[in-house]
Scaffold this motif. Structure first.
Motif, PDB file in Angstrom:
ATOM      1  N   ALA B 208       0.831  -1.199   0.000  1.00  0.00           N
ATOM      2  CA  ALA B 208       0.000   0.000   0.000  1.00  0.00           C
ATOM      3  C   ALA B 208       0.872   1.258   0.000  1.00  0.00           C
ATOM      4  CB  ALA B 208      -0.929  -0.005   1.215  1.00  0.00           C
ATOM      5  N   LEU B 209       1.945   1.242   0.778  1.00  0.00           N
ATOM      6  CA  LEU B 209       2.831   2.408   0.818  1.00  0.00           C
ATOM      7  C   LEU B 209       3.551   2.591  -0.512  1.00  0.00           C
ATOM      8  CD1 LEU B 209       4.361   2.110   4.373  1.00  0.00           C
ATOM      9  CD2 LEU B 209       2.935   3.965   3.538  1.00  0.00           C
ATOM     10  N   TYR B 211       2.478   1.654  -3.383  1.00  0.00           N
ATOM     11  CA  TYR B 211       1.431   2.128  -4.285  1.00  0.00           C
ATOM     12  C   TYR B 211       1.213   3.623  -4.100  1.00  0.00           C
ATOM     13  CZ  TYR B 211      -3.388   2.212  -6.243  1.00  0.00           C
ATOM     14  OH  TYR B 211      -4.524   2.478  -6.950  1.00  0.00           O
ATOM     15  N   SER B 212       1.217   4.066  -2.837  1.00  0.00           N
ATOM     16  CA  SER B 212       0.986   5.490  -2.577  1.00  0.00           C
ATOM     17  C   SER B 212       2.079   6.349  -3.218  1.00  0.00           C
ATOM     18  CB  SER B 212       0.891   5.753  -1.067  1.00  0.00           C
ATOM     19  OG  SER B 212       2.170   5.731  -0.453  1.00  0.00           O
ATOM     20  N   THR B 213       3.312   5.823  -3.271  1.00  0.00           N
ATOM     21  CA  THR B 213       4.376   6.630  -3.895  1.00  0.00           C
ATOM     22  C   THR B 213       4.131   6.746  -5.400  1.00  0.00           C
ATOM     23  OG1 THR B 213       5.916   4.813  -4.414  1.00  0.00           O
ATOM     24  CG2 THR B 213       6.078   5.785  -2.217  1.00  0.00           C
ATOM     25  N   ARG B 215       1.199   6.856  -6.760  1.00  0.00           N
ATOM     26  CA  ARG B 215       0.058   7.726  -6.986  1.00  0.00           C
ATOM     27  C   ARG B 215       0.380   9.182  -6.672  1.00  0.00           C
ATOM     28  NH1 ARG B 215      -4.123   7.586  -4.410  1.00  0.00           N
ATOM     29  NH2 ARG B 215      -5.467   8.319  -6.068  1.00  0.00           N
ATOM     30  N   TYR B 217       2.221  10.412  -3.778  1.00  0.00           N
ATOM     31  CA  TYR B 217       2.701  10.724  -2.434  1.00  0.00           C
ATOM     32  C   TYR B 217       4.158  10.265  -2.342  1.00  0.00           C
ATOM     33  CZ  TYR B 217      -2.247  11.265  -1.380  1.00  0.00           C
ATOM     34  OH  TYR B 217      -3.554  11.666  -1.389  1.00  0.00           O
ATOM     35  N   ARG B 219       6.441  10.885  -4.906  1.00  0.00           N
ATOM     36  CA  ARG B 219       6.632  10.366  -6.259  1.00  0.00           C
ATOM     37  C   ARG B 219       8.123  10.311  -6.590  1.00  0.00           C
ATOM     38  NH1 ARG B 219       2.715  10.632  -9.821  1.00  0.00           N
ATOM     39  NH2 ARG B 219       3.194  10.372 -12.035  1.00  0.00           N
ATOM     40  N   CYS B 292       9.605   1.354  -1.048  1.00  0.00           N
ATOM     41  CA  CYS B 292       9.663   1.965   0.286  1.00  0.00           C
ATOM     42  C   CYS B 292      11.095   2.351   0.650  1.00  0.00           C
ATOM     43  CB  CYS B 292       9.087   1.012   1.340  1.00  0.00           C
ATOM     44  SG  CYS B 292       7.305   0.832   1.208  1.00  0.00           S
ATOM     45  N   ALA B 307       5.262  12.850   2.630  1.00  0.00           N
ATOM     46  CA  ALA B 307       4.281  11.767   2.537  1.00  0.00           C
ATOM     47  C   ALA B 307       4.590  10.669   3.546  1.00  0.00           C
ATOM     48  CB  ALA B 307       4.289  11.186   1.125  1.00  0.00           C
ATOM     49  N   ALA B 309       4.974   7.499   3.191  1.00  0.00           N
ATOM     50  CA  ALA B 309       5.975   6.508   2.792  1.00  0.00           C
ATOM     51  C   ALA B 309       7.403   6.992   3.031  1.00  0.00           C
ATOM     52  CB  ALA B 309       5.793   6.138   1.322  1.00  0.00           C
TER      53      ALA B 309
END
Lengths: 153, 370
Positions: B208-209, B211-213, B215, B217, B219, B292, B307, B309
């Motif tokens: 999930a973390l 993935y957040s990067t 999207r 957060y 980047r 990560c 963010a 992450a």
């Protein structure tokens, strides 16, 4: 002499590598077929413990700890005096003991040839076959790229 | 004050025998053997080994059965077992460059020495459930292709030749690798310790973390430089032998993530990297770990920490699913006395509140009467 010693160490290490990778059942079967002795005094173990596996950052950088693995070890002394060691992944104590005896027998010039031909050679051959089969199965999944040319120009 | 309440022993014992019964299930169905789990649920076994932080297939399979397939419970069992064993030492660092490769792909180079080897992958399957598998149909032997054994250098080494990528992560000369199983976590932490925590971290959390990067957060434009899966030789230095003892082979998954540039007044721009290395065949986990790892290098690379992450304390403190489940699940254990205290408190507050209201009402009436 230095060269001979280094060769001996490399050979001994190779025997240990083969035994570590073999299954306890295979070792026991070949052991019986070869009529090897399992008479030995246990100096340590067999005992199971943990070894922490290290990797390297980025593949080749500074070491870091990845996680642990079970390892079983044994040390034995033969009636003829040779001391043998074994360390191997897993928790198979019987296998660790036999491998330590094999290491001790290997150090006895009178027994080395028997250990090499009756025990190690068949295991090594089987491991080589397995490795080659796996390599060939993986090779069948290799991507062969081709380029499609469209149009005349 | 701590008040002990006794009772429930019989209920607990009966609950455990009920658990054993439900775990076994319908007795007319054959019981699972550990070798069936090791062979046929191999990736589940790998996950338990990786997050349980113990490489032992049979123990992981036993844990899966004992936990009725609850992966976090199985991981918990393995972690608990580890603490019962003596420690023999630290292995020599494994050499992933010398891996007996079973899968190796790169998203950055089409033609690379050794080639792209798909191996046993779910990629490019259609994700259609297979009724033949349910019927227990025989499975054909895989095809083989005879080839010369080829060296497979890591993709990072190829980029490094041109100086376009930062080197493999180095630590100061006298740095001893940290070990979170020996010392408590301290922040900020060195990258080697972070990697140890990530390698045993929860796959879902890291996924999930990661993935957040992607999207936006934190980047950092990742490419999979390389994923490789296969067995590596493990060796241990021991005092009784003049050479490193070969222990056998372990299967690992390595992910080299290549990320966007970093340069400075002195150094020209170059790609940065994130690294993932986990037990077993676990490429989703290795990729998430690499994302990560890169995000957590924000401060080192002079990036703004904006963010989740990138927040080392947040990520590492919450990545361990055994700790997480312990603290979340403890909430269901008896808190009768705590709760009694809170009940008393809320009753007192209400009484005070009511008293205040009544007083205010009397005051209002008095004012109205005047």
């Amino acid at each position: 002499m230095r060269g001979q010693e280094a060769r001996d160490q490399a050979d001994r290490k190779a025997v240990m590598a083969t035994l570590a990778q073999a299954s306890g059942d295979d070792i026991a079967r070949l052991w019986n077929e070869a009529g090897l002795t399992s008479e030995a005094e246990l100096l340590r173990g067999p005992e199971t413990g943990l070894v922490t596996v290290r990797g390297r950052i980025g593949g080749g950088g500074a070491p870091f700890n990845v996680g642990e693995t079970t390892v079983t070890r044994a040390t034995v002394r033969l009636p003829t005096g040779q001391v043998g060691h074994s360390y191997m992944l897993g928790r198979d104590r019987k296998k660790a003991k036999l491998a330590a005896i094999a290491d001790a027998l290997w150090q006895d010039p009178a027994q080395r040839q028997t250990v090499e031909t009756a025990l190690v050679a068949p295991l090594r051959a089987a491991q080589g076959e397995t490795r080659e089969k796996r390599r060939a199965e993986t090779a069948a999944t290799k991507v062969d790229f081709f380029t499609m040319v469209r149009g005349e120009d | 004050m701590y008040v002990a309440v006794k009772g429930g022993e019989a209920a607990i014992a009966n609950a455990h025998s009920l658990l054993a019964d439900r775990r076994r299930g319908d007795r007319s169905v054959p019981a699972l053997r550990l070798d069936q789990i090791v062979e046929q649920l191999a990736l589940g076994v790998d996950r338990v080994m990786s997050e349980g932080s113990l490489y032992d297939r049979e123990l992981a399979a036993l844990a899966i059965v004992q936990a009725r397939g609850d992966m976090i419970e199985a991981i918990f069992l393995v972690r608990a077992y580890r603490t019962t064993l003596p420690r023999f030492g630290y292995s020599n660092p494994i050499d992933t460059g010398a891996m007996l490769v079973e899968r190796r792909v790169s998203a950055t180079y089409k033609d690379l020495p050794g080639g792209q080897l798909l191996g046993p992958t779910f990629d490019y399957t259609h994700r259609l459930l297979d009724p033949e598998l349910a019927a227990g149909a025989d499975v054909a032997e895989p095809l083989q292709r005879e080839t010369e054994a080829q060296a497979m250098p890591r993709v990072s080494a190829i980029l490094a030749r041109e100086g376009l990528i930062e080197p493999d992560g180095e630590m100061p000369q006298d740095h001893v690798p940290g070990d979170i199983t020996r010392e408590p976590l301290e922040f900020p932490m060195a990258r080697d310790i972070r990697l140890q925590a990530l390698s045993r971290g929860d796959e879902g959390f890291l996924l999930a973390l990661g993935y957040s990067t992607q999207r936006g957060y934190a980047r950092n434009h990742p490419f999979v430089g390389e994923i490789r899966i296969g067995e590596v030789e493990l060796e241990l230095d021991v005092p009784e032998l003049p050479f490193a003892v070969p222990l056998g082979r372990v299967r690992v998954t390595e992910c080299q993530m290549v990320n966007q540039f970093k340069g400075s007044a002195k150094a020209p721009p170059q790609f940065t990297r994130g690294y993932g290395l986990v037990f077993g065949q676990s490429e989703r986990k290795a990729m998430a770990m690499a994302l990560c790892d890169r995000a957590l290098r924000a401060s080192e690379l002079g990036e703004d920490v904006v963010a989740a992450a990138q927040d080392e304390e947040f990520v590492i403190s919450h990545s361990d699913n055994v700790q997480a489940t312990g603290f979340v699940e403890h909430l269901k254990l008896p808190h009768y006395v705590d709760f009694q205290a809170e009940l008393d408190l809320v009753r007192r507050m209400r009484a005070e509140h009511d008293a205040r209201e009544n007083a205010d009402m009397l005051e209002d009436k008095k004012e109205a009467a005047e």
